[in-house]
Write a protein that holds these residues in place. Structure first.
Motif, PDB file in Angstrom:
ATOM      1  N   SER B  53       0.920  -1.172   0.015  1.00 36.27           N
ATOM      2  CA  SER B  53       0.022   0.058   0.018  1.00 36.27           C
ATOM      3  C   SER B  53       1.005   1.213   0.081  1.00 36.27           C
ATOM      4  O   SER B  53       1.887   1.349   0.575  1.00 36.27           O
ATOM      5  CB  SER B  53      -0.928   0.004   1.512  1.00 36.27           C
ATOM      6  OG  SER B  53      -1.236   1.445   1.699  1.00 36.27           O
ATOM      7  N   THR B  56      -2.087   4.656   1.786  1.00 43.53           N
ATOM      8  CA  THR B  56      -2.581   4.523   3.138  1.00 43.53           C
ATOM      9  C   THR B  56      -1.459   4.635   4.242  1.00 43.53           C
ATOM     10  O   THR B  56      -1.461   5.404   5.402  1.00 43.53           O
ATOM     11  CB  THR B  56      -3.354   3.368   3.288  1.00 43.53           C
ATOM     12  OG1 THR B  56      -4.614   3.120   2.252  1.00 43.53           O
ATOM     13  CG2 THR B  56      -4.205   3.197   4.723  1.00 43.53           C
ATOM     14  N   ARG B 106      -2.793  -3.438   8.226  1.00 47.48           N
ATOM     15  CA  ARG B 106      -3.427  -3.870   6.864  1.00 47.48           C
ATOM     16  C   ARG B 106      -2.988  -5.393   6.606  1.00 47.48           C
ATOM     17  O   ARG B 106      -1.901  -5.609   6.654  1.00 47.48           O
ATOM     18  CB  ARG B 106      -2.692  -2.810   5.649  1.00 47.48           C
ATOM     19  CG  ARG B 106      -2.752  -3.499   4.295  1.00 47.48           C
ATOM     20  CD  ARG B 106      -4.079  -3.148   3.480  1.00 47.48           C
ATOM     21  NE  ARG B 106      -4.551  -1.921   3.381  1.00 47.48           N
ATOM     22  CZ  ARG B 106      -4.453  -0.815   2.686  1.00 47.48           C
ATOM     23  NH1 ARG B 106      -3.890  -1.495   1.420  1.00 47.48           N
ATOM     24  NH2 ARG B 106      -4.781   0.190   2.545  1.00 47.48           N
ATOM     25  N   ASN B 126      -7.371  -0.463  12.078  1.00 46.33           N
ATOM     26  CA  ASN B 126      -7.769  -1.371  10.958  1.00 46.33           C
ATOM     27  C   ASN B 126      -7.457  -0.581   9.730  1.00 46.33           C
ATOM     28  O   ASN B 126      -8.434   0.552   9.537  1.00 46.33           O
ATOM     29  CB  ASN B 126      -9.208  -2.037  10.828  1.00 46.33           C
ATOM     30  CG  ASN B 126      -9.498  -2.727   9.765  1.00 46.33           C
ATOM     31  OD1 ASN B 126      -8.456  -3.074   8.868  1.00 46.33           O
ATOM     32  ND2 ASN B 126     -10.625  -3.398   9.743  1.00 46.33           N
ATOM     33  N   ALA B 127      -6.232  -0.853   9.063  1.00 45.74           N
ATOM     34  CA  ALA B 127      -6.143   0.013   7.843  1.00 45.74           C
ATOM     35  C   ALA B 127      -6.634  -0.806   6.582  1.00 45.74           C
ATOM     36  O   ALA B 127      -5.927  -0.936   5.420  1.00 45.74           O
ATOM     37  CB  ALA B 127      -4.934   0.437   7.950  1.00 45.74           C
ATOM     38  N   GLY B 128      -7.569  -1.644   6.668  1.00 42.57           N
ATOM     39  CA  GLY B 128      -7.742  -2.638   5.590  1.00 42.57           C
ATOM     40  C   GLY B 128      -7.411  -4.093   5.816  1.00 42.57           C
ATOM     41  O   GLY B 128      -6.474  -4.332   6.089  1.00 42.57           O
ATOM     42  N   ASP B 129      -8.734  -4.855   6.027  1.00 42.32           N
ATOM     43  CA  ASP B 129      -8.479  -6.266   6.103  1.00 42.32           C
ATOM     44  C   ASP B 129      -9.093  -7.169   5.263  1.00 42.32           C
ATOM     45  O   ASP B 129     -10.546  -7.226   5.273  1.00 42.32           O
ATOM     46  CB  ASP B 129      -8.754  -6.592   7.702  1.00 42.32           C
ATOM     47  CG  ASP B 129     -10.221  -6.474   8.226  1.00 42.32           C
ATOM     48  OD1 ASP B 129     -10.645  -5.398   7.702  1.00 42.32           O
ATOM     49  OD2 ASP B 129     -10.633  -7.221   8.874  1.00 42.32           O
ATOM     50  N   HIS B 134     -12.427  -1.234   5.886  1.00 41.50           N
ATOM     51  CA  HIS B 134     -11.424  -0.223   5.834  1.00 41.50           C
ATOM     52  C   HIS B 134     -11.929   1.216   6.372  1.00 41.50           C
ATOM     53  O   HIS B 134     -12.221   1.939   5.770  1.00 41.50           O
ATOM     54  CB  HIS B 134     -10.995   0.159   4.409  1.00 41.50           C
ATOM     55  CG  HIS B 134      -9.762   0.804   4.105  1.00 41.50           C
ATOM     56  ND1 HIS B 134      -9.162   1.410   5.064  1.00 41.50           N
ATOM     57  CD2 HIS B 134      -8.994   0.950   3.116  1.00 41.50           C
ATOM     58  CE1 HIS B 134      -7.989   2.017   4.754  1.00 41.50           C
ATOM     59  NE2 HIS B 134      -7.848   1.785   3.199  1.00 41.50           N
ATOM     60  N   GLN B 137     -10.717   4.842   5.597  1.00 40.49           N
ATOM     61  CA  GLN B 137     -11.247   5.118   4.049  1.00 40.49           C
ATOM     62  C   GLN B 137     -12.564   5.812   4.229  1.00 40.49           C
ATOM     63  O   GLN B 137     -12.779   6.879   3.824  1.00 40.49           O
ATOM     64  CB  GLN B 137     -11.051   3.931   3.185  1.00 40.49           C
ATOM     65  CG  GLN B 137     -11.471   4.343   1.785  1.00 40.49           C
ATOM     66  CD  GLN B 137     -10.709   5.281   1.107  1.00 40.49           C
ATOM     67  OE1 GLN B 137      -9.346   5.103   1.416  1.00 40.49           O
ATOM     68  NE2 GLN B 137     -10.979   6.305   0.276  1.00 40.49           N
ATOM     69  N   ARG B 167     -13.528  -3.932   1.053  1.00 40.23           N
ATOM     70  CA  ARG B 167     -13.734  -3.429   2.349  1.00 40.23           C
ATOM     71  C   ARG B 167     -14.162  -2.069   2.318  1.00 40.23           C
ATOM     72  O   ARG B 167     -14.804  -1.525   3.254  1.00 40.23           O
ATOM     73  CB  ARG B 167     -12.376  -3.612   3.144  1.00 40.23           C
ATOM     74  CG  ARG B 167     -11.086  -3.099   2.085  1.00 40.23           C
ATOM     75  CD  ARG B 167      -9.856  -3.742   2.643  1.00 40.23           C
ATOM     76  NE  ARG B 167      -8.482  -3.386   1.817  1.00 40.23           N
ATOM     77  CZ  ARG B 167      -7.557  -4.004   1.690  1.00 40.23           C
ATOM     78  NH1 ARG B 167      -7.492  -5.139   2.359  1.00 40.23           N
ATOM     79  NH2 ARG B 167      -6.508  -3.635   1.063  1.00 40.23           N
ATOM     80  N   VAL B 168     -13.775  -1.304   1.398  1.00 41.47           N
ATOM     81  CA  VAL B 168     -14.083   0.198   1.192  1.00 41.47           C
ATOM     82  C   VAL B 168     -15.631   0.249   0.993  1.00 41.47           C
ATOM     83  O   VAL B 168     -16.250   1.015   1.863  1.00 41.47           O
ATOM     84  CB  VAL B 168     -13.710   0.887   0.052  1.00 41.47           C
ATOM     85  CG1 VAL B 168     -14.160   2.279  -0.194  1.00 41.47           C
ATOM     86  CG2 VAL B 168     -12.097   0.684  -0.080  1.00 41.47           C
ATOM     87  N   SER B 171     -17.331  -0.551   4.861  1.00 41.42           N
ATOM     88  CA  SER B 171     -17.113   0.481   5.791  1.00 41.42           C
ATOM     89  C   SER B 171     -17.913   1.567   5.346  1.00 41.42           C
ATOM     90  O   SER B 171     -18.435   2.313   6.138  1.00 41.42           O
ATOM     91  CB  SER B 171     -15.587   0.861   5.756  1.00 41.42           C
ATOM     92  OG  SER B 171     -15.045  -0.082   6.444  1.00 41.42           O
TER      93      SER B 171
END
Lengths: 440, 310
Positions: B53, B56, B106, B126-129, B134, B137, B167-168, B171
């Protein structure tokens, strides 16, 4: 010379259909006397006041991990776990390393079980060589071996090719064997981590639809009709499979089926915290599936409670859910879960529950020494359990080498006090018998 | 404030408003010649990235540095412990032993931040899982929408593309619905989970009918591998049916916006002319990401009695 008087218990015997308070004398490996106020001056007394005396439990489905993964479980450690859970016979799945696909390996497992001597270890043989689904395993030689294999399965995988499944059934029928299927269409289930539904969508985990099981169950039932082979469906997890089995039985097709304690206890809600210990295959499903499995056990559509005891090393479960292997341990929890989840709420009476835990699976596998009846001359494979004992699941106290269960800390009711295997206590007063330990 | 930020489920409308308001104050800092606040001096933030990434990670790194935190970047390949390499849990414990205050993670495996929060005493963000969430975001997207539309109530947002694996999307749908917006999703039917309705969003497989009533058209990145999984026939067909080109953008109201979490596939989900039009606020999203992440770190790690920012 060993003589035991099991005094004052409620003897529940599904094979005889009897339920009464009486004494049982066990002499030299067999039941010698059943009756009220029995006196045997030379006998060691096993107190059973307030307890239930039943045929020793029989597990159709467990993974002993030997040979290959002795760090996770051995035939000895699984035998101890089984005895502690009230079992006197366990059926070992063939997905070991190497796979139990030849007479040499099934005989080795069988002999190792005998050497340990805590339960009868009944090896299942693979259907296909290396469980690859391509070439038949040495089915006839395994059937004719000292292990006398009766049940064949590629458990861990379903047989994907319908033609191969047909050929295997046609071949197995000649040895009066059982074709046992892990029902899962792998093209539908690929990459799946849990039951496909509302929860998998929210959790962002790839789902395994119920249809992956349903489709293969339907195919196998059709092939059992075609070939006349005895079919056994392993770990039924969803409502539609229960219904397929119910209809097939009504049609007279030779099909049997089992369900695990985790599928009648838990749902996919157990995955909400991403606990890798709640990852099993087939996956924990919805509440309506759970209730359908219970209804299937209650009306006899499902013949047996089977553990699918699947030990895994801590380091394999203690990682990202998507990397963790599926499975959970069950041998030491099945009796307590059956009593707590099925008997206490009134879904099954004690007689029916013990039939699914012992008599049903013993008859299915043709184990004449197990499953009762408890009558003079019968081999003394028995369990005495306190149905009211309250305890909590404590993985640290397991006899199994592995601790993978999402049920740690769960309160249960009912626990084995004494387990008698061939007339000798393997477990006495809730502990592994000293005699057996000294012999190890 | 919450200890860990794992999912938008954890945030109420008031929580989100506080995060966005704080971000607005903090953004003024970035306009100063000296772009730094002392709030997190002596605190350590680790960026633990198991997936490649750029934006992010840099955004989090800069956010922490602007608040004077010490920052460690740790990139690793996600592997099963059976293969070679340190396990996720051992890495968590190692960071723990070094005394980090927050771990920004992430990971390609859904739920990995949940698991990490069980192992580590530090705050987990959580930076994206995986295909799960996410949340930062979504927060920066909400911030960007709020800049243009004062109120979320009745705001009509279309999210277009691969909802299934995004994931975007998860969220954003949660955050938007919490704030009172109306969400419609569109895209190939194979990429829209049937459960979307129970999340409170509407579904329209056809994009054109919804565009005239859309205030924000949020386009998701098309992952090339979905084509090889036979989830749609071809990128050409995707672009023809769900891509937002200039013609389709004209169907939207005049004050409407186009958003994209990046990186963009120009000519697939978004036309090149659309991405460069004034309606596209993709670069504002990036700038706002910094303010929102500063706000989160400030609220989660900053001592409550320290003076307010800006």
């Amino acid at each position: 010379m060993s003589v035991y008087l099991i005094r004052g218990g409620r003897v529940v015997d599904p094979a005889a259909g009897t339920d009464r308070r009486t004494d049982v004398v066990v002499r030299d490996g067999v039941v010698s006397d059943v009756g009220d106020g029995l006196d045997a001056p030379d006998a060691e007394v096993l107190e059973a006041e307030g307890a239930v005396v039943a045929p020793g439990l029989v597990d159709l489905h467990c993974h002993l991990r030997e040979p290959g993964r002795e760090d996770e479980e051995t035939i000895a450690s699984a035998s101890r776990a089984a005895a502690a859970g009230g079992y006197t016979s366990i059926c070992a799945m063939p997905n070991t390393d190497p796979v139990a696909d030849s007479a040499a390996i099934v005989e080795k497992v069988w002999a190792a079980g005998r050497a340990v001597g805590l339960v009868d270890v009944v090896p299942a043989g693979a259907i296909s060589r290396g469980q690859q689904g391509l070439r038949l395993a040495d089915i006839g030689e395994m059937a004719r071996s000292a292990a006398q294999v009766r049940i064949f399965t590629d458990d861990g995988h379903g047989v994907q090719s319908s033609l191969f499944a047909r050929r295997a059934m046609e071949y197995i029928v000649g040895f009066d064997g059982i074709y046992a299927e892990h029902c899962e269409d792998e093209s539908l289930a690929a990459g799946g981590q849990m039951h496909e539904g509302e929860r998998s969508a929210v959790l962002g985990l790839r789902g395994i639809p119920s249809e992956a099981e349903e489709l293969m169950a339907a195919r196998d039932i059709a092939l059992a009709r075609l070939t006349g082979c005895r079919l056994h469906l392993l770990h039924v997890s969803c409502a539609r499979t229960v219904e397929l089995v119910r209809r097939a039985k009504a049609e007279g097709i030779r099909v049997t089926a089992e369900a695990t304690p985790h599928h009648f206890t838990l749902t996919d809600a157990a995955l909400e915290g991403y606990d890798p210990n709640a990852k099993v295959q087939p996956p924990l499903r919805t509440e309506s599936d759970r209730l359908a499995v219970i209804a299937g056990l209650a009306d006899g559509t499902l013949d047996a409670v089977a553990t699918d005891h699947a030990p895994h090393a801590l380091e394999e479960k203690d990682q990202e859910l998507t990397f963790a292997p599926p499975g959970m341990v069950g041998l030491e929890l099945a009796l307590g879960l059956t009593l707590t989840e099925l008997v206490e709420p009134g879904h099954l009476d004690l007689m029916a529950a013990l039939d699914r835990l012992s008599t049903g699976p013993a008859r299915l596998l043709g184990l004449d020494d197990h499953g009762g009846p408890i009558e003079p001359g019968a081999p003394a494979n028995l369990v005495v359990f306190d149905p009211a004992a309250r305890w909590k699941v404590d993985p640290e106290a397991f006899h199994s080498k592995s601790r993978n269960t999402p049920l740690a800390g769960r309160p249960l009711r009912g626990r084995a006090l004494h387990t008698l295997f061939k007339g000798r206590p393997t477990v006495q007063d809730g502990r592994m018998s000293d005699r057996e330990l000294a012999a190890r | 404030m919450i200890k860990h930020l794992l999912s938008m489920d954890q945030l109420s409308a008031d929580d989100i408003t506080l995060i966005l308001d704080t971000a607005e104050s903090l953004r003024q800092v970035t306009d100063r010649p000296i772009k730094k606040l002392p709030t997190l001096r002596g605190r350590t933030v680790c960026n633990l990235f198991y997936e490649a990434s750029t934006r992010t990670r840099i955004s989090f790194e800069l956010a922490a540095k602007r608040l004077s935190a010490d920052v460690i970047n740790f990139s690793a390949d996600a592997k099963s412990s059976v293969s070679k390499g340190e396990s996720f849990k051992d890495t968590a414990w190692t960071l723990e032993a070094m005394g980090v205050d927050a771990i920004v993670v992430r990971h390609g495996s859904s739920g990995a931040p949940h698991q990490l929060s069980n192992w580590a005493k530090a705050s987990v963000i959580n930076a994206g899982d995986g295909a799960h969430e996410h949340p930062t975001q979504a927060l920066l997207d909400l911030f960007s929408m709020r800049e243009h539309f004062k109120d979320f109530s009745g705001l009509k947002v279309a999210i277009v593309g691969d909802i299934m694996h995004s994931r975007v999307a998860r969220s954003n749908i949660k955050g938007l619905i919490t704030m009172g917006a109306e969400v419609t999703v569109s895209g190939p039917p194979t990429l829209i989970p049937p459960q979307v309705a129970s999340w409170g969003a509407k579904v329209s497989y056809d994009i054109e009918p919804i565009l005239p009533g859309t205030d924000v058209c949020y386009l998701l990145r098309v992952q090339q591998e979905r084509q090889s999984e036979q989830l749609f026939p071809s990128l050409r067909e995707y672009a023809a049916l769900w891509g937002l080109d200039a013609r389709r953008m004209k169907m939207m109201p005049e004050q409407s916006l186009v958003m994209h979490p990046g990186p963009m596939n120009r000519g697939v989900e978004i036309g090149a002319d659309v991405s460069e039009s004034p309606r596209s606020i993709v670069l504002n999203q990036v700038a706002n990401g910094l303010a929102v992440r500063m706000s989160l770190l400030y609220l989660m790690l900053g001592a409550p009695n320290q003076e307010a920012a800006a």
